[in-house]
Write a protein that holds these residues in place. Structure first.
Motif, PDB file in Angstrom:
ATOM      1  N   ILE A   6      29.760 -50.953 -14.696  1.00  0.00           N
ATOM      2  CA  ILE A   6      28.967 -49.738 -14.857  1.00  0.00           C
ATOM      3  C   ILE A   6      29.718 -48.801 -15.788  1.00  0.00           C
ATOM      4  O   ILE A   6      30.879 -48.458 -15.537  1.00  0.00           O
ATOM      5  CB  ILE A   6      28.719 -49.060 -13.507  1.00  0.00           C
ATOM      6  CG1 ILE A   6      27.888 -49.976 -12.592  1.00  0.00           C
ATOM      7  CG2 ILE A   6      28.007 -47.714 -13.711  1.00  0.00           C
ATOM      8  CD1 ILE A   6      27.618 -49.398 -11.206  1.00  0.00           C
ATOM      9  N   MET A  56      30.311 -45.230 -17.373  1.00  0.00           N
ATOM     10  CA  MET A  56      30.123 -43.811 -17.048  1.00  0.00           C
ATOM     11  C   MET A  56      30.332 -42.993 -18.323  1.00  0.00           C
ATOM     12  O   MET A  56      31.392 -43.094 -18.951  1.00  0.00           O
ATOM     13  CB  MET A  56      31.118 -43.383 -15.968  1.00  0.00           C
ATOM     14  CG  MET A  56      31.125 -44.270 -14.731  1.00  0.00           C
ATOM     15  SD  MET A  56      29.549 -44.322 -13.894  1.00  0.00           S
ATOM     16  CE  MET A  56      29.465 -42.647 -13.232  1.00  0.00           C
ATOM     17  N   CYS A  71      27.324 -36.274 -16.276  1.00  0.00           N
ATOM     18  CA  CYS A  71      27.820 -37.644 -16.152  1.00  0.00           C
ATOM     19  C   CYS A  71      26.624 -38.569 -15.983  1.00  0.00           C
ATOM     20  O   CYS A  71      25.757 -38.326 -15.129  1.00  0.00           O
ATOM     21  CB  CYS A  71      28.756 -37.750 -14.949  1.00  0.00           C
ATOM     22  SG  CYS A  71      29.368 -39.406 -14.581  1.00  0.00           S
ATOM     23  N   SER A 113      25.460 -42.667 -15.567  1.00  0.00           N
ATOM     24  CA  SER A 113      25.887 -44.034 -15.307  1.00  0.00           C
ATOM     25  C   SER A 113      24.900 -45.016 -15.930  1.00  0.00           C
ATOM     26  O   SER A 113      23.702 -44.739 -16.034  1.00  0.00           O
ATOM     27  CB  SER A 113      25.998 -44.293 -13.798  1.00  0.00           C
ATOM     28  OG  SER A 113      24.777 -44.021 -13.143  1.00  0.00           O
ATOM     29  N   LEU A 151      29.287 -41.551  -6.169  1.00  0.00           N
ATOM     30  CA  LEU A 151      29.749 -40.847  -7.362  1.00  0.00           C
ATOM     31  C   LEU A 151      30.705 -39.743  -6.936  1.00  0.00           C
ATOM     32  O   LEU A 151      30.407 -38.961  -6.025  1.00  0.00           O
ATOM     33  CB  LEU A 151      28.544 -40.262  -8.116  1.00  0.00           C
ATOM     34  CG  LEU A 151      28.690 -39.633  -9.514  1.00  0.00           C
ATOM     35  CD1 LEU A 151      29.322 -38.249  -9.463  1.00  0.00           C
ATOM     36  CD2 LEU A 151      29.445 -40.537 -10.470  1.00  0.00           C
ATOM     37  N   THR A 160      21.218 -42.050 -11.714  1.00  0.00           N
ATOM     38  CA  THR A 160      22.074 -42.263 -12.885  1.00  0.00           C
ATOM     39  C   THR A 160      22.543 -40.977 -13.551  1.00  0.00           C
ATOM     40  O   THR A 160      23.353 -41.037 -14.479  1.00  0.00           O
ATOM     41  CB  THR A 160      21.336 -43.101 -13.947  1.00  0.00           C
ATOM     42  OG1 THR A 160      20.170 -42.375 -14.368  1.00  0.00           O
ATOM     43  CG2 THR A 160      20.942 -44.471 -13.414  1.00  0.00           C
ATOM     44  N   GLN A 177      32.398 -43.826 -10.492  1.00  0.00           N
ATOM     45  CA  GLN A 177      31.486 -44.502  -9.584  1.00  0.00           C
ATOM     46  C   GLN A 177      32.262 -45.460  -8.698  1.00  0.00           C
ATOM     47  O   GLN A 177      33.191 -46.130  -9.152  1.00  0.00           O
ATOM     48  CB  GLN A 177      30.363 -45.242 -10.350  1.00  0.00           C
ATOM     49  CG  GLN A 177      30.805 -46.401 -11.224  1.00  0.00           C
ATOM     50  CD  GLN A 177      31.039 -47.696 -10.463  1.00  0.00           C
ATOM     51  OE1 GLN A 177      30.569 -47.890  -9.342  1.00  0.00           O
ATOM     52  NE2 GLN A 177      31.793 -48.628 -11.070  1.00  0.00           N
TER      53      GLN A 177
END
Lengths: 122, 113
Positions: B2, B4, B23, B25, B39, B75, B96
Motif C-alpha cells: 500500500i 501512502m 494522506c 492510501s 491509519l 483512502t 498504514q
C-alpha cells in the motif's frame, strides 16, 4: 513507562552482517508485537519487520532475503540481523512496540527507541 | 504494497492558524468487519524518534494536545492542527497498519509562515 534501547555496532563493513539488539524495560516483552524500522538521513521511514513473543515473524519483502529478527524473552529483548549490507543500508535503526490504546494487534507503533545510527563503510 | 502519499510535501502556516496535512492510501485501509481505519499519524522532531499522535485514524494518543485531530476514512485522511504552536513545527508522517509491509507516507514538513 515502557522504554526501548537499541544497541550494536555503529559501523559495519560492506558485505558483512549488521546486528542490533533492542532492550525493553519498564514492562514485559511478552504478549506484544515488536518491530524494527529504519530511516536514512533526511529521508522517510521504512518498516523492516515484526516479531511476536512466540517467535513468529513477518518481514518486509524488500529485505526478506537478508533479515532475521529474533526474540529472547528471558532477557526481555529482541534482535535484528541484516546480512550482506551495502551503503544503502546506512540509516538510523529504530525498534518499536506495536500497540494502539488497548488494541495491540494490528496496531500502530506506540513506543520507540531513540534510534541508533549504523553506517556501512569500509 | 500500500502506497501512502502525503500532501503537501511542505506547508507554511502562521502561528495560531490551522494546519491541514493530507494522506492518501493506494487502497482502502478500512476493515469492514470492525469499521476501523488502520491509519496512524506521527510527529518527528529532529534527532528524535517518531511520536504517535493519532491511531485508528481519529483516536488521539494519551497526552497529545487536543489541537491535534485526525479524520477521514477508506483512502483519504487528514491531520489537522487547529491552532499552530511553535513546538508543532516539524515533520509529520502517516502510516498504514492494515497489512504488511506496513508503510509510511513520505512526510510533510510544517513550517512557520
Amino acid at each position: 513507562q515502557v522504554q526501548l534501547q537499541e544497541s550494536g555496532p555503529g559501523l559495519v563493513k560492506p558485505s558483512e552482517t549488521l546486528s542490533l539488539t533492542c532492550a525493553v524495560s519498564g514492562g514485559s516483552i511478552s504478549s506484544y508485537y515488536w518491530s524494527w524500522i529504519r530511516q536514512p538521513a533526511g529521508k522517510g521511514l521504512e518498516w523492516i519487520g515484526r516479531i511476536y513473543t512466540s517467535g513468529s515473524t513477518v518481514y518486509n519483502p524488500s529485505l526478506k532475503s537478508r533479515v532475521t529478527i529474533s526474540v529472547d524473552t528471558s532477557k526481555n529483548q529482541f534482535s535484528l540481523k541484516l546480512s550482506s549490507v551495502t551503503a544503502a543500508d546506512t540509516a538510523v535503526y529504530y525498534c518499536a512496540r506495536l500497540c494502539s490504546g488497548g488494541d495491540c494487534y494490528p496496531a500502530s507503533f506506540d513506543y520507540w527507541g531513540q534510534g541508533t545510527l549504523v553506517t556501512v563503510s569500509s | 504494497d500500500i502506497v501512502m502519499t502525503q500532501s503537501p510535501d511542505s506547508l507554511a502556516v502562521s502561528l495560531g492558524e490551522r494546519a491541514t496535512i493530507n494522506c492518501k492510501s493506494s487502497q482502502s485501509v478500512l476493515y469492514s468487519s470492525n469499521n476501523k481505519n488502520y491509519l496512524a499519524w506521527y510527529q518527528q522532531k529532529p534527532g528524535q524518534p517518531p511520536k504517535l499522535l493519532v491511531y485508528w485514524a481519529s483516536t488521539r494518543e494519551s497526552g497529545v494536545p487536543d489541537r491535534f485531530s485526525g479524520s477521514g476514512s477508506g483512502t483519504d485522511f487528514t491531520l489537522t492542527i487547529s491552532s499552530l504552536q511553535a513546538e508543532d513545527v516539524t515533520v509529520y508522517y502517516c502510516q498504514q497498519y492494515y497489512t504488511t509491509p506496513y508503510t509510511f507516507g513520505q512526510g510533510t514538513k510544517l513550517e512557520i509562515k
